[in-house]
Design an enzyme around this catalytic site. Structure first.
Site, PDB file in Angstrom:
ATOM      1  N   ASP A   1      -0.129  -9.801  -5.253  1.00  0.00           N
ATOM      2  CA  ASP A   1       1.187  -9.169  -5.145  1.00  0.00           C
ATOM      3  C   ASP A   1       1.134  -7.766  -5.764  1.00  0.00           C
ATOM      4  O   ASP A   1       1.921  -7.417  -6.636  1.00  0.00           O
ATOM      5  CB  ASP A   1       2.275 -10.030  -5.800  1.00  0.00           C
ATOM      6  CG  ASP A   1       3.681  -9.531  -5.475  1.00  0.00           C
ATOM      7  OD1 ASP A   1       3.811  -8.579  -4.679  1.00  0.00           O
ATOM      8  OD2 ASP A   1       4.648 -10.077  -6.031  1.00  0.00           O
TER       9      ASP A   1
ATOM     10  N   HIS B   1       9.993 -14.615   0.499  1.00  0.00           N
ATOM     11  CA  HIS B   1      10.203 -14.419  -0.945  1.00  0.00           C
ATOM     12  C   HIS B   1      11.429 -15.261  -1.272  1.00  0.00           C
ATOM     13  O   HIS B   1      12.561 -14.828  -1.056  1.00  0.00           O
ATOM     14  CB  HIS B   1      10.446 -12.941  -1.213  1.00  0.00           C
ATOM     15  CG  HIS B   1      10.878 -12.613  -2.610  1.00  0.00           C
ATOM     16  ND1 HIS B   1      10.085 -12.850  -3.699  1.00  0.00           N
ATOM     17  CD2 HIS B   1      12.011 -12.053  -3.099  1.00  0.00           C
ATOM     18  CE1 HIS B   1      10.721 -12.460  -4.797  1.00  0.00           C
ATOM     19  NE2 HIS B   1      11.894 -11.964  -4.463  1.00  0.00           N
TER      20      HIS B   1
ATOM     21  N   LEU C   1       0.825  -1.221   0.000  1.00  0.00           N
ATOM     22  CA  LEU C   1       0.000   0.000   0.000  1.00  0.00           C
ATOM     23  C   LEU C   1       0.856   1.268   0.000  1.00  0.00           C
ATOM     24  O   LEU C   1       0.338   2.369  -0.138  1.00  0.00           O
ATOM     25  CB  LEU C   1      -0.946  -0.008   1.200  1.00  0.00           C
ATOM     26  CG  LEU C   1      -2.058  -1.077   1.149  1.00  0.00           C
ATOM     27  CD1 LEU C   1      -2.875  -1.055   2.433  1.00  0.00           C
ATOM     28  CD2 LEU C   1      -2.967  -0.870  -0.054  1.00  0.00           C
ATOM     29  N   ARG C   2       2.148   1.128   0.188  1.00  0.00           N
ATOM     30  CA  ARG C   2       3.133   2.203   0.000  1.00  0.00           C
ATOM     31  C   ARG C   2       3.072   3.342   1.019  1.00  0.00           C
ATOM     32  O   ARG C   2       3.910   4.226   0.993  1.00  0.00           O
ATOM     33  CB  ARG C   2       3.014   2.822  -1.407  1.00  0.00           C
ATOM     34  CG  ARG C   2       3.333   1.883  -2.551  1.00  0.00           C
ATOM     35  CD  ARG C   2       4.826   1.553  -2.587  1.00  0.00           C
ATOM     36  NE  ARG C   2       5.272   1.113  -3.898  1.00  0.00           N
ATOM     37  CZ  ARG C   2       5.321  -0.150  -4.313  1.00  0.00           C
ATOM     38  NH1 ARG C   2       4.962  -1.129  -3.499  1.00  0.00           N
ATOM     39  NH2 ARG C   2       5.755  -0.442  -5.525  1.00  0.00           N
TER      40      ARG C   2
END
Lengths: 322, 425
Positions: free
Chosen positions: B305, B179, B63-64
């Site tokens: 993603d 990841h 969502l930055r």
């Protein structure tokens, strides 16, 4: 393979706006460029070194990566066609002030540029410019992707010496992984009917390259006897993230062209190198300066090829004005 | 007391093995059960020919905010989420500052409440500043609402740190979202390493890079008893290893993204920077294995993603652009295209990957239509035909490779806690 390749260019006309790579060109289109270059070379040999075909146009050389040979060659080619030229190098540019590559190019175009010759370290950068600019784009090397004019001048030089590409065997030696010259050569040579061998250490041969229609070898000595032409690619020290081979000495020992290998090769084997050459690494001085070498002819022919490319793109531009 | 009746829809709730046409009754923001016949309610939503399912949950969304509001804010990202059919998003901690303390985790939830679109569950950092060196304050983050832990796209390369992190998080019953990549093998990578990277001269990212880390993380999960979730797997060998680990009872789960199912490395021939993603788009052989993994249940969930990105960052040279796709608003329809239309999954199987399975991975009380649950409900029109137009995205990130794609299926109505938060025009 023979007989199916149309290398006749007399019935074809050039219709492309850009020269981005040899992958997209047909054998006929490649021949069209080679034939045009041959005409320019003939004229030059007859003393007619300059003509007016690009008079009134501007050629911008946008080099975002260092280059001496290619930039000078494009410059001379443009001047021989009477174009005005402007040079741009990344170090002296607004890029250092944070301007993006596209904005820089757009600004230069806005000053009235018709042809943009671009070199960049990123594959696809010329394709990106082609999307954003109205000018014709000539790819002068995009990262490890393509370097079409270099391959064209290599092929031109081979054709000039051997007459035709069909059925001959051209071996590309060295750092295939990082070489845009290799990729463009593979496209051009295979389209014109040549057999291509890529030869180098297994660390410098990219995966699945056989699918491009080439033979892979890791033993230079074994393939010497079947090679009509040997093109010695430069070790790209600047692109190597890690050691791809143990030492330069070992590389030169396994893959360097030297007098001994010349003796094992075909008597009239043609030795090419796209340069700049690392003397003593890819090639020893006796071979570079010896009778089989056409390295300096390549450089001369480079101007003719770049004249031909600029000329053909400009003809098309005149037909379809922006 | 407010009441809603969702009438005549095909109600699918995989957690209850429910798939039937019926009427769903909602009272005071909670599911109040299936109702035969009509009942008088404040509001009626006609769901004839629509699918009514638990609200979709996205396990991995960037969502930055705070710090990168040129790309997205919590308000715009959650607004995009509801338009995409989601009622809950799980957001990543690679903000500035990094979500590595209780205050940051609480800030994200506060901003989500202020925006008022959907539920937001924060993920906390595993290590301080996502550097892979020292553990972040995981216990404090749990108290602040973190539902899981991740160093996002920075693989935790030090196996010792990963081991301790798995041990430590297991104390709180929270997963680590990994990841799985070996950084050295994908350094400067732009695309999958294979024929097309050779042809294009673009730096390759071999699938072995993923296989190695999946293998390592499984071994560490087995050693520690910790819970590992792979954010987005893309390789055939990963699927095999995860299936085998699950069979041995190791606490491992995995998700895939829609773009890794819909696109291959061949698409990079266009040099479109929207195709640069990490992990990279792979080959049809890998996709086949991913689909098989979804069918067999090896792959538990599908996440978008979502990596929104300001346009100026993506319209650059391929080597310079950041990885990622703005995925919230296309996930549903791409999944339908890749999984329902070819007959790989049933609707119930697909909905499970969006609802009860992701809820189970995080241990959150969502993704179900059981009586008494929050009425987080997505009504899907499976026949709705539409064309992807990034300029119409609610997300600030217009970076999608799907622009111009003609797709079928869209969220029609989205309720969060019984309140209609999205209604298609």
């Amino acid at each position: 393979m023979g007989g199916t390749i149309n290398t006749k260019s007399d019935t074809l006309t050039w219709h492309r706006k850009h020269l981005l790579g040899l992958e997209e060109l047909s054998a006929g289109e490649i021949s069209l460029i080679l034939d045009q270059a041959a005409k320019f070379k003939k004229q030059a040999n007859e003393g007619e070194t300059k003509n007016n075909s690009l008079k009134g146009t501007v050629v911008a050389n946008l080099f975002f990566e260092p280059s001496t040979r290619t930039k000078t060659s494009f410059n001379i080619a443009a001047k021989r066609l009477s174009a005005d030229t402007v040079d741009f190098t990344a170090a002296s540019s607004s890029l250092s002030k944070g301007e993006t590559f596209i904005d820089t190019a757009k600004n230069i175009e806005a000053m009235g540029v018709d042809h943009v010759v671009v070199r960049h370290s990123t594959p696809g950068a010329p394709h990106l410019l082609a999307k954003h600019l109205k000018a014709n784009i000539l790819n002068a090397g995009d990262g490890t992707h393509e370097h079409p004019t270099q391959a064209l001048l290599d092929i031109f030089t081979i054709r000039e010496n051997l007459g035709s590409l069909e059925g001959i065997t051209v071996t590309l030696v060295g750092d295939i992984l990082h070489s845009r010259v290799a990729r463009s050569n593979i496209w051009g040579l295979t389209k014109l009917g040549a057999n291509v061998i890529v030869c180098g250490p297994s660390t410098l041969i990219p995966p699945q390259i056989e699918k491009l229609g080439v033979k892979v070898s890791h033993n230079f000595d074994e393939i010497l006897a079947e090679s009509d032409c040997i093109n010695l690619l430069r070790i790209q020290f600047e692109r190597q993230r890690n050691a791809f081979f143990p030492s330069i000495r070992e590389y030169a020992h396994l893959f360097g062209m030297n007098g001994e290998r010349i003796r094992k090769a075909k008597k009239d084997v043609l030795v090419l190198a796209p340069g700049p050459i690392n003397r003593g690494v890819e090639i020893t001085p006796d071979v570079a300066d010896g009778p089989n070498s056409v390295i300096l002819d390549q450089v001369t022919n480079g101007v003719m090829i770049r004249m031909a490319c600029l000329y053909l793109l400009n003809q098309q531009r005149k037909k379809n004005p922006q | 007391m407010s009441t809603i009746l969702i009438r005549g829809g095909r109600i699918i709730d995989p957690g209850q093995n429910l798939d039937q046409v019926g009427n769903l009754f909602i009272q005071d923001g909670e599911v109040a059960g299936l109702i035969d016949g009509d009942i008088s309610t404040d509001q009626v939503i006609d769901a004839t020919d629509k699918i009514v399912c638990p609200g979709l949950i996205d396990l991995f969304v960037s969502l930055r905010e705070p710090g990168f509001d040129e790309d997205e804010t919590i308000a715009t990202g959650t607004n995009a989420a509801i338009a995409g059919g989601f009622t809950s998003v799980v957001c990543t901690p690679e903000t500035s500052p990094v979500i590595q303390d209780r205050a940051a985790a609480e800030f994200v939830q506060l901003q989500a409440e202020r925006a008022g679109h959907c539920n937001v569950f924060p993920l906390g950092a595993v290590t301080k500043n996502l550097e892979g060196k020292e553990l972040a304050e995981i216990g404090q983050l749990v108290e602040g609402g973190a539902v899981g832990f991740t160093d996002v796209k920075n693989p935790i390369t030090n196996a010792e740190i990963m081991r301790r992190a798995l041990e430590y998080t297991s104390m709180f019953n929270r997963p680590i979202l990994s990841h799985p990549q070996v950084p050295e093998l994908i350094a400067k990578g732009v695309m999958h390493e294979g024929f097309y990277s050779t042809m294009l001269g673009l730096q390759g990212m071999p699938s072995a890079s993923e296989d190695i880390m999946v293998g390592r993380d499984i071994a560490l999960a087995e050693l520690t008893g910790g819970q590992i979730h792979f954010i987005s797997i893309t390789s055939r060998n990963s699927v095999k290893m995860i299936a085998e680990a699950k069979a041995r009872g190791i606490k491992v789960t995995a998700a895939v993204t829609p773009h890794h199912l819909a696109l291959t490395d061949e698409s990079l021939l266009s040099f479109d920077s929207n195709l640069k993603v990490n992990p990279p788009l792979r080959t049809p052989e890998h996709i086949e294995a991913l689909v098989q993994g979804l069918k067999e249940g090896t792959i538990d969930a599908i996440c978008s993603d979502h990596q929104p990105c300001a346009i100026e960052k993506k319209s650059r040279e391929l080597t310079l652009v950041p990885y990622g796709i703005s995925g919230l608003e296309t996930m549903l329809a791409i999944c339908i295209k890749e999984l329902i239309e070819p007959g790989h999954l049933s609707w119930s199987e697909l909905i499970a990957k969006w609802t009860n399975r992701p809820a189970g991975i995080l241990g959150i009380n969502k993704g179900s239509l059981k009586t008494g649950q929050d009425a987080d409900i997505t009504i899907i029109n499976p026949e709705k035909e539409w064309t992807v137009d990034p300029s119409q995205f609610r997300s600030m990130g217009k970076n999608t490779p799907f622009g111009g794609w003609k797709l079928k299926g869209k969220a029609e109505t989205v309720l969060v806690a019984g309140k209609i938060q999205f209604q298609a025009e």
